[in-house]
Structures are given as C-alpha cells and as structure tokens.
Design a protein around this motif. Structure first.
Motif, short mmCIF file in Angstrom:
data_model
loop_
_atom_site.label_atom_id
_atom_site.label_comp_id
_atom_site.label_asym_id
_atom_site.label_seq_id
_atom_site.Cartn_x
_atom_site.Cartn_y
_atom_site.Cartn_z
N SER A 113 0.83 -1.21 0.00
CA SER A 113 0.00 0.00 0.00
C SER A 113 0.86 1.26 0.00
N ILE A 147 -9.07 -8.44 3.50
CA ILE A 147 -9.96 -7.94 2.45
C ILE A 147 -10.35 -6.49 2.70
N ASN A 148 -10.64 -6.16 3.94
CA ASN A 148 -10.98 -4.77 4.27
C ASN A 148 -9.82 -3.84 3.93
N ILE A 150 -7.46 -4.35 1.69
CA ILE A 150 -7.34 -4.28 0.22
C ILE A 150 -8.33 -3.26 -0.33
N ARG A 151 -9.55 -3.31 0.15
CA ARG A 151 -10.60 -2.44 -0.40
C ARG A 151 -10.45 -0.99 0.03
N GLN A 152 -9.68 -0.75 1.07
CA GLN A 152 -9.48 0.61 1.55
C GLN A 152 -8.24 1.27 0.95
N ASN A 153 -7.50 0.53 0.12
CA ASN A 153 -6.27 1.06 -0.44
C ASN A 153 -6.28 0.99 -1.97
N SER A 156 -6.84 -3.45 -6.54
CA SER A 156 -8.00 -4.05 -7.19
C SER A 156 -8.08 -5.50 -6.71
N PHE A 157 -9.12 -5.82 -5.95
CA PHE A 157 -9.26 -7.16 -5.36
C PHE A 157 -9.86 -8.09 -6.41
N ASP A 158 -8.98 -8.81 -7.12
CA ASP A 158 -9.42 -9.60 -8.28
C ASP A 158 -9.54 -11.09 -8.01
N ASP A 191 -18.44 -11.15 -3.03
CA ASP A 191 -18.24 -10.41 -4.27
C ASP A 191 -18.02 -11.36 -5.44
N VAL A 194 -14.68 -11.44 -7.62
CA VAL A 194 -13.43 -12.00 -7.09
C VAL A 194 -13.29 -13.44 -7.58
#
Length: 366
Positions: A113, A147-148, A150-153, A156-158, A191, A194
């Motif tokens: 990050s 996961i939280n 990843i989504r806050q930075n 791209s959560f793939d 999601d 993902v």
C-alpha cells in the motif's frame, strides 16, 4: 541457431495443447490458468505461453516477478499472476505492466500500500490464503481484515486462492481440512467479481467439484501426472510433451576386466561394446542416473560407469554406428522411458526432471 551437438530436448507443443483441452473439459465453466513458472517446467516459457494463448488460454501464472516481467518483454500481454513473494521495488512495475500479485500476508499488504503509485492504475491483487501449506499466505482467520485493507487502499481485489499440500496423496486428512478451511473463507466473500481458484493439477484431476472459478494447471500441462497415486486413479489421459535425444559419438570394444570412467566403478564382465554419448551432468543427466537405461533401436541398454560432466557411456548389445539415435526420455519402437523412471532412479519427483535439464540442452519445438 545451429546446434552442432546432437543432444536436444524435443518439445511437442501439440501435446501441450491436447493436455489443455483435457483440462478445459475437466474444468467445465471454470477458467484454466496455465502455470508456466520455472521456464514452463523446463519446456520453454515463451513458446509454451504462446501456444497456450493460441489455444484459448487467457490467464498465465509464474512464480517470480522476474518471470512475469520477462513475459511482458516478450510481448505476452494476457493476464498474468505472480504466485510467490514480490518485493517492494516491483509494486509500481506491476501496476505499470498490469501484472497481478499474490498478497501473501498482512505485512505484505501494508508494504504494498505504501509502495503503490497512486498515479497509476490500482495494483491487481489475488489474496493468498494459507489453509494448511504453511508456506505463504494469510491465515483464514485474518481473511476479513486482509480484504478490508485491500478495499481501503489503491488495490483491485481480483482473486482469492490457496494451495493444497496433499491433493496428490491417498491419505486425505490434511486435504479435507484445507478444503473445509477454504469453504468457510469462500462463503465469507460475497463479491462475484473475485475469482476463486484453489485447485492445482492434482485437485483438478481428482476433485473437479473444487474447480470454482479457475484451476491452476502446472505439471500436468506438460503431460506428467502429479503422483503415481493420481496417475493410477485418474480417468483422464495426459500426453507427455518432452523427449530427450542424442546420438552415439564414439564406439569401442572394451576388454573383459577393464574399467570405465571416473573412479573405475564399472568393469566389463566380458568383451563389451561401449558407446559414448554427448550428455552429462552439466546438461541435467545427473550422476545418480548411472545404471539408468536408454533406448537404441527400440532396445534398452544401460548407462555404465560414472556419468561425466559432458559425456556418459552406454553398454551396447552389439556394435552400432556413430550417429545412431539414442532416446533417453521418450518413445522408440515399442519401448518408452518416462520422466517418472528417471525420478524413481534419482529418488525424487517427476516435477524435478524437466527442470534440471540445463540451458545447454537446446529445446526443439514441433
């Protein structure tokens, strides 16, 4: 490039394509991820990747950032996942080159990050879950936190994945525990964008119900079963893609009682025809293969004496001419020598055999 030495590894790209088709059918709607790490398990990463893409594969996986960047420089522009650890300096490179990275720990995510360039596209991430392998990955209980983050930075959560430690073995206690852990993790990820992929070659063969969104096919892409147990149980057919050949470069009759090669570990029991082959341990034919058989005119003949760095000797049934073809791995006549045979002789696994063949052995594609 002209190769003056007759030793060569012949790579059958049609066999690789055939194996891919087998796994596409086996995987159903799941995507097949072709694993081309370690120079495509010694088969040649550029040529294998190009053939895989031509066969409809849209996702490749490698082990290291250097392997990924090499493919990009060779014009391979399909989706690309680095399965192993990636250092801080590579993060902006991955963003620039659209290379997907495995997030292997909470600490790694924090590092990434800070290293990510906010002016570039978000860093593509597949979250690695350590469900029991204990190599790299986030523990299942830390999944939500990861996961939280990843989504806050600027990520791209793939994808989300794991690796099974014993999918190729009959005893299934650890495997079933890993499956249980992953089912709980997957249930917590709501999601649909993902990508979920948990199966390696062994799991893809033995447990098609675990295909989810994708299966990673490594060793079996090249026509090699993950283990003897899987080979005996599997209902699919695989086609080996590599053969290893050379030619006789010297022949002489050795008298009974005379010794051969370093250490004089072999003595002729009678007058014997001995051929010299231009392949040795510097090519990947390790000294532990002393006694291994080769094929000459479809007949098995043993390697005698210690294998040298560049050459080895074979006991012939009769005098053969210089230039006679010799098959070390592959088919000749009604006989076949498989990589599994070399692996058993070396007390290792078949995975290791194509990987130990060095760059000095040219790969010839057909």
């Amino acid at each position: 490039m002209v190769n003056y030495r007759p030793t060569k590894a012949i790579i059958d790209l049609a066999a690789i394509e055939k194996n891919l088709e087998v796994f596409k059918k086996q995987a159903g709607k799941a995507e097949v991820i072709a694993v081309v790490k370690a120079d495509a398990y010694g088969h040649g990463v550029v040529e294998v990747s190009q053939r895989a893409i031509a066969s409809g594969i849209r996702f490749l996986a490698v082990a290291t950032p250097d392997e990924a960047l090499f493919l990009r420089k060779q014009g391979i522009d399909t989706r690309l996942l680095v399965l192993g650890a990636t250092p801080e300096a590579f993060i902006p490179v991955a963003q620039q080159e659209e290379i997907t990275l495995a997030a292997i720990s909470l600490a790694w995510l924090e590092m990434a990050s800070k290293a990510a360039n906010p002016k570039l596209r978000p860093l593509k991430i597949h979250l690695k879950i350590d469900s029991g392998m204990r190599r790299v990955g986030v523990f299942p209980e830390d999944t939500e936190q990861a996961i939280n983050f990843i989504r806050q930075n600027h990520f791209s959560f793939d994808g989300l994945f794991t690796h099974f430690a014993t999918a190729d073995e009959e005893s299934g206690a650890l495997f079933q525990q890993q499956v249980k852990e992953m089912r709980a993790v997957i249930a917590s990820v709501s999601d649909p964008s993902v990508m979920i992929h948990v199966s390696n070659s062994a799991a893809a063969i033995m447990h098609p119900d675990l295909a989810y969104d994708g299966v990673r096919i490594g060793i079996s892409l090249y026509g090699i079963a993950p283990s003897a147990y899987v080979e005996n149980q599997m209902a699919i057919g695989l086609t080996p893609a590599m053969s290893l050949e050379t030619e006789i470069v010297h022949v002489k009759k050795v008298k009974a009682g005379e010794a051969l090669s370093y250490g004089a570990t072999y003595r002729a029991k009678e007058d014997e025809w001995i051929a010299t082959l231009p392949i040795g341990y510097a090519d990947g034919m390790l000294r532990g293969l002393q006694g291994q058989e080769v094929l000459v005119r479809g007949m098995r003949m043993p390697v005698v004496g210690r294998i040298c760095m560049d050459q080895c000797m074979v006991k012939l049934t009769e005098e053969f001419p210089i230039g006679e073809k010799v098959t070390l791995i592959g088919k000749q006549g009604n006989e076949q020598i498989r990589m599994e045979e070399w692996a058993e002789k070396l007390d290792t696994i078949p995975y290791e055999v194509p990987c130990i063949l060095t760059k000095r052995v040219p790969r010839i594609y057909c």
